[in-house]
Design an enzyme around this catalytic site. Structure first.
Site, PDB file in Angstrom:
ATOM      1  N   SER A 148       0.862  -1.194   0.000  1.00 54.80           N
ATOM      2  CA  SER A 148       0.000   0.000   0.000  1.00 54.80           C
ATOM      3  C   SER A 148       0.890   1.232   0.000  1.00 54.80           C
ATOM      4  O   SER A 148       2.030   1.187   0.481  1.00 54.80           O
ATOM      5  CB  SER A 148      -0.872   0.012   1.265  1.00 54.80           C
ATOM      6  OG  SER A 148      -1.527   1.267   1.395  1.00 54.80           O
ATOM      7  N   TYR A 161      -1.553  -0.963  10.656  1.00 55.74           N
ATOM      8  CA  TYR A 161      -1.736  -1.383   9.249  1.00 55.74           C
ATOM      9  C   TYR A 161      -0.592  -0.807   8.396  1.00 55.74           C
ATOM     10  O   TYR A 161       0.031  -1.532   7.611  1.00 55.74           O
ATOM     11  CB  TYR A 161      -3.088  -0.881   8.740  1.00 55.74           C
ATOM     12  CG  TYR A 161      -3.304  -1.036   7.249  1.00 55.74           C
ATOM     13  CD1 TYR A 161      -3.646  -2.270   6.694  1.00 55.74           C
ATOM     14  CD2 TYR A 161      -3.181   0.059   6.383  1.00 55.74           C
ATOM     15  CE1 TYR A 161      -3.850  -2.416   5.327  1.00 55.74           C
ATOM     16  CE2 TYR A 161      -3.384  -0.078   5.023  1.00 55.74           C
ATOM     17  CZ  TYR A 161      -3.720  -1.308   4.499  1.00 55.74           C
ATOM     18  OH  TYR A 161      -3.917  -1.444   3.146  1.00 55.74           O
TER      19      TYR A 161
HETATM   20  N1  LIG Z   1      -8.798  -0.412  -1.306  1.00 50.85           N
HETATM   21  C1  LIG Z   1      -7.791   0.420  -1.101  1.00 50.85           C
HETATM   22  O1  LIG Z   1      -7.938   1.653  -1.094  1.00 50.85           O
HETATM   23  C2  LIG Z   1      -6.407  -0.131  -0.894  1.00 50.85           C
HETATM   24  C3  LIG Z   1      -5.330   0.769  -0.898  1.00 50.85           C
HETATM   25  C4  LIG Z   1      -4.031   0.278  -0.709  1.00 50.85           C
HETATM   26  C5  LIG Z   1      -3.830  -1.072  -0.552  1.00 50.85           C
HETATM   27  N2  LIG Z   1      -4.888  -1.929  -0.553  1.00 50.85           N
HETATM   28  C6  LIG Z   1      -4.599  -3.356  -0.381  1.00 50.85           C
HETATM   29  O2  LIG Z   1      -5.221  -4.093  -1.415  1.00 50.85           O
HETATM   30  C7  LIG Z   1      -5.484  -5.410  -0.940  1.00 50.85           C
HETATM   31  C8  LIG Z   1      -6.916  -5.798  -1.279  1.00 50.85           C
HETATM   32  O3  LIG Z   1      -7.786  -4.881  -0.655  1.00 50.85           O
HETATM   33  P1  LIG Z   1      -9.265  -4.581  -1.202  1.00 50.85           P
HETATM   34  O4  LIG Z   1      -9.446  -3.121  -1.088  1.00 50.85           O
HETATM   35  O5  LIG Z   1      -9.527  -5.248  -2.501  1.00 50.85           O
HETATM   36  O6  LIG Z   1     -10.144  -5.275  -0.029  1.00 50.85           O
HETATM   37  P2  LIG Z   1     -11.593  -5.947  -0.015  1.00 50.85           P
HETATM   38  O7  LIG Z   1     -12.426  -5.502  -1.163  1.00 50.85           O
HETATM   39  O8  LIG Z   1     -12.133  -5.740   1.350  1.00 50.85           O
HETATM   40  O9  LIG Z   1     -11.263  -7.492  -0.224  1.00 50.85           O
HETATM   41  C9  LIG Z   1     -10.503  -8.192   0.730  1.00 50.85           C
HETATM   42  C10 LIG Z   1     -10.390  -9.636   0.319  1.00 50.85           C
HETATM   43  O10 LIG Z   1      -9.530 -10.312   1.243  1.00 50.85           O
HETATM   44  C11 LIG Z   1     -10.229 -11.426   1.828  1.00 50.85           C
HETATM   45  N3  LIG Z   1      -9.705 -11.577   3.173  1.00 50.85           N
HETATM   46  C12 LIG Z   1      -9.792 -10.724   4.214  1.00 50.85           C
HETATM   47  N4  LIG Z   1      -9.133 -11.201   5.277  1.00 50.85           N
HETATM   48  C13 LIG Z   1      -8.586 -12.385   4.901  1.00 50.85           C
HETATM   49  C14 LIG Z   1      -7.778 -13.356   5.550  1.00 50.85           C
HETATM   50  N5  LIG Z   1      -7.398 -13.213   6.819  1.00 50.85           N
HETATM   51  N6  LIG Z   1      -7.403 -14.444   4.847  1.00 50.85           N
HETATM   52  C15 LIG Z   1      -7.772 -14.616   3.568  1.00 50.85           C
HETATM   53  N7  LIG Z   1      -8.540 -13.729   2.895  1.00 50.85           N
HETATM   54  C16 LIG Z   1      -8.948 -12.639   3.565  1.00 50.85           C
HETATM   55  C17 LIG Z   1     -11.713 -11.084   1.691  1.00 50.85           C
HETATM   56  O11 LIG Z   1     -12.567 -12.217   1.603  1.00 50.85           O
HETATM   57  P3  LIG Z   1     -13.115 -13.039   2.879  1.00 50.85           P
HETATM   58  O12 LIG Z   1     -13.877 -12.061   3.698  1.00 50.85           O
HETATM   59  O13 LIG Z   1     -13.964 -14.129   2.277  1.00 50.85           O
HETATM   60  O14 LIG Z   1     -11.917 -13.593   3.549  1.00 50.85           O
HETATM   61  C18 LIG Z   1     -11.699 -10.382   0.323  1.00 50.85           C
HETATM   62  O15 LIG Z   1     -11.674 -11.337  -0.712  1.00 50.85           O
HETATM   63  C19 LIG Z   1      -5.133  -5.419   0.545  1.00 50.85           C
HETATM   64  O16 LIG Z   1      -3.823  -5.937   0.702  1.00 50.85           O
HETATM   65  C20 LIG Z   1      -5.139  -3.936   0.913  1.00 50.85           C
HETATM   66  O17 LIG Z   1      -4.282  -3.669   2.014  1.00 50.85           O
HETATM   67  C21 LIG Z   1      -6.172  -1.496  -0.725  1.00 50.85           C
END
Ligand SMILES: NC(=O)c1ccc[n+]([C@@H]2O[C@H](COP(=O)([O-])OP(=O)(O)OC[C@H]3O[C@@H](n4cnc5c(N)ncnc54)[C@H](OP(=O)(O)O)[C@@H]3O)[C@@H](O)[C@H]2O)c1
Length: 255
Positions: A148, A161
């Site tokens: 991130s 985080y």
């Molecule tokens: N969105 C942003 O603005 C942003 C910015 C910077 C970085 N990121 C990074 O991008 C990545 C994806 O984020 P996203 O925004 O796409 O999140 P999201 O839409 O909330 O999706 C999270 C995914 O991870 C799964 N998950 C959560 N905890 C888990 C665990 N302990 N073990 C296995 N699976 C798990 C969830 O499914 P289940 O609930 O079924 O487990 C879901 O498939 C993360 O690493 C986040 O830190 C996001």
């Protein structure tokens, strides 16, 4: 002149954690579109199965597997299944992460601290260890860690985080240096603010979103699909000389 095959993933086996929605789902779709057999994973099998079914319906190859990356036994079990069903792994996308508490750093709860470390650091680390062992047996592979922008510039009230995301950037360099000899590359993706469930508290709040947009030169939040192209680059032969890097896909935020 024929089109490049540098981005083809035909015959490759790819594992994407956190692929039931958001950024991981978009990555799973693009890798499958380029020919990979994608193992769609998250804690809950139903969500993964729905994504795998959508990929299959579109003519791609996908398998759903549940794995909580914060649980060491589940990591061992999922890699036993990968070994049994596929016998190899070419691409690992460590994407699933957690951010359970928004608060001033002085109010950090020990339980939230431990959960964040267990999933975002220990989970990424041992998923990479298990994937690396399989990749080493077959001459190499590509590991992509979704970190991130917070790993470089900590987000307000996202203390632990942000610390774990900085660790992921360092972890990427560790694996890149020590696993290059096995033909394994390891790179990090640093997404900026992206419109997913994870970021909904930030994106849906007008005041927070507008404050964030002030710091983003492109003046908008990313769509999850805008992260997938960079992952395809890092997964494919197009990036064959790229390892240990951290690729910002952030609308210019860190520039
Ligand atoms: N969105 C942003 O603005 C942003 C910015 C910077 C970085 N990121 C990074 O991008 C990545 C994806 O984020 P996203 O925004 O796409 O999140 P999201 O839409 O909330 O999706 C999270 C995914 O991870 C799964 N998950 C959560 N905890 C888990 C665990 N302990 N073990 C296995 N699976 C798990 C969830 O499914 P289940 O609930 O079924 O487990 C879901 O498939 C993360 O690493 C986040 O830190 C996001």
């Amino acid at each position: 002149m024929s089109k490049t095959t540098l981005f083809d993933l035909d015959g490759k086996i790819a594992f994407v954690s956190g692929a039931s929605r958001g950024i991981g789902e978009a990555i799973a779709h693009l890798l499958a579109q380029q020919g990979a057999h994608v193992i769609v994973s998250s804690r809950r099998l139903e969500g993964c199965q729905a994504v795998a079914d959508a990929i299959t319906a579109a003519g791609g190859k996908a398998t759903a597997m549940a794995c909580h990356i914060g649980e060491m036994e589940q990591i061992q079990q999922v890699f036993a299944s990968i070994r049994e069903q596929f016998g190899r792994l070419d691409i690992l996308v460590n994407n699933a992460a957690t951010n359970p508490q928004f608060c001033n750093v002085l109010d950090t709860d020990l339980g939230a601290f431990q959960k964040t470390v267990d999933v975002n650091i220990r989970g990424y680390f041992f998923m990479s260890v298990e994937a690396g062992k399989l990749m080493r047996e077959h001459g190499g592979g590509s590991i992509i860690n979704v970190a991130s922008i917070n790993g470089v510039s900590p987000g307000l009230f996202q203390g632990i985080y942000s610390v774990t995301k900085a660790a992921v950037i360092n972890m990427t360099k560790v694996f890149a240096k020590e696993c290059a000899q096995f033909g394994i590359r390891c790179n990090a993706l640093l997404p900026g603010l992206t419109d997913t469930k994870f970021a909904s508290a930030l994106v849906k709040n007008d005041a927070i979103r507008n404050a964030a947009l002030q710091q983003i030169p492109l003046k908008r939040v990313a769509d999850p699909g805008e992260m997938a192209g960079a992952v395809l680059y890092l997964a494919s032969d197009a990036s064959s000389y790229t390892t240990g890097t951290a690729l910002n896909v952030d609308g210019g935020f860190l520039s």
